[in-house]
Design a protein around this motif. Structure first.
Motif, short mmCIF file in Angstrom:
data_model
loop_
_atom_site.label_atom_id
_atom_site.label_comp_id
_atom_site.label_asym_id
_atom_site.label_seq_id
_atom_site.Cartn_x
_atom_site.Cartn_y
_atom_site.Cartn_z
N VAL A 43 -3.48 -4.03 1.04
CA VAL A 43 -2.58 -3.23 1.88
C VAL A 43 -1.53 -4.07 2.60
O VAL A 43 -0.38 -3.64 2.74
N VAL A 44 -1.93 -5.26 3.08
CA VAL A 44 -1.02 -6.05 3.92
C VAL A 44 0.15 -6.54 3.05
O VAL A 44 -0.04 -7.17 2.02
N GLN A 45 1.38 -6.22 3.51
CA GLN A 45 2.60 -6.60 2.80
C GLN A 45 3.44 -7.46 3.72
O GLN A 45 3.38 -7.28 4.93
N PRO A 46 4.24 -8.32 3.39
CA PRO A 46 4.42 -8.96 2.09
C PRO A 46 3.28 -9.92 1.82
O PRO A 46 2.62 -10.41 2.73
N TYR A 47 3.06 -10.19 0.54
CA TYR A 47 1.98 -11.09 0.16
C TYR A 47 2.34 -12.50 0.59
O TYR A 47 3.47 -12.92 0.51
N THR A 51 -3.01 -13.58 2.05
CA THR A 51 -3.57 -12.76 0.97
C THR A 51 -4.67 -13.52 0.25
O THR A 51 -5.70 -12.96 -0.12
#
Length: 122
Positions: A43-47, A51
């Motif tokens: 879910v967390v963006q940007p990688y 990550t």
């Protein structure tokens, strides 16, 4: 070396059921963290570098959870005190000393049986 301390209930090891419940709770917490890492990884963006941290948590936490769950009571071994060792034997009463020169006389009086003894043989 003899200690005169009273028996303590806290010196006894944990019950097997409590130990199993504790290990199960640790396992479930670690697996919950693994699921959170897996969801955060997607879910967390940007990688970025984090990550990979979430991915490492999702990959390696099951292994660590099993290891932590399998560490039983042997890791924190407690020694139980035998309660029989803590009990002191009563002191024997002192024997009465004869202050006079009279001998000690013990009288035994027997009474006859009222009914004859039963013989189970024919």
């Amino acid at each position: 070396m003899k200690t005169n301390r009273a028996q303590s209930a806290t010196s006894l090891p944990k019950a097997p059921r409590e130990d199993a419940d504790s290990r199960f709770a640790k396992y479930m917490v670690m697996m919950g963290i693994r699921i959170a890492c897996f969801i955060a990884m997607a879910v967390v963006q940007p990688y970025g570098w984090y990550t990979f941290v979430f991915a490492a948590g999702a990959i390696f936490l099951p292994y660590l959870a099993v290891i932590v769950a399998n560490v039983g009571q042997d890791a924190a071994e407690t020694t139980a005190i035998n309660p029989e060792r803590a009990i002191e034997s009563p002191r024997p009463a002192p024997a009465p000393s004869a202050t006079s020169d009279d001998p000690l006389v013990i009288r035994i009086a027997e009474t006859p049986r009222l009914d004859p003894p039963r013989d189970p043989r024919p």
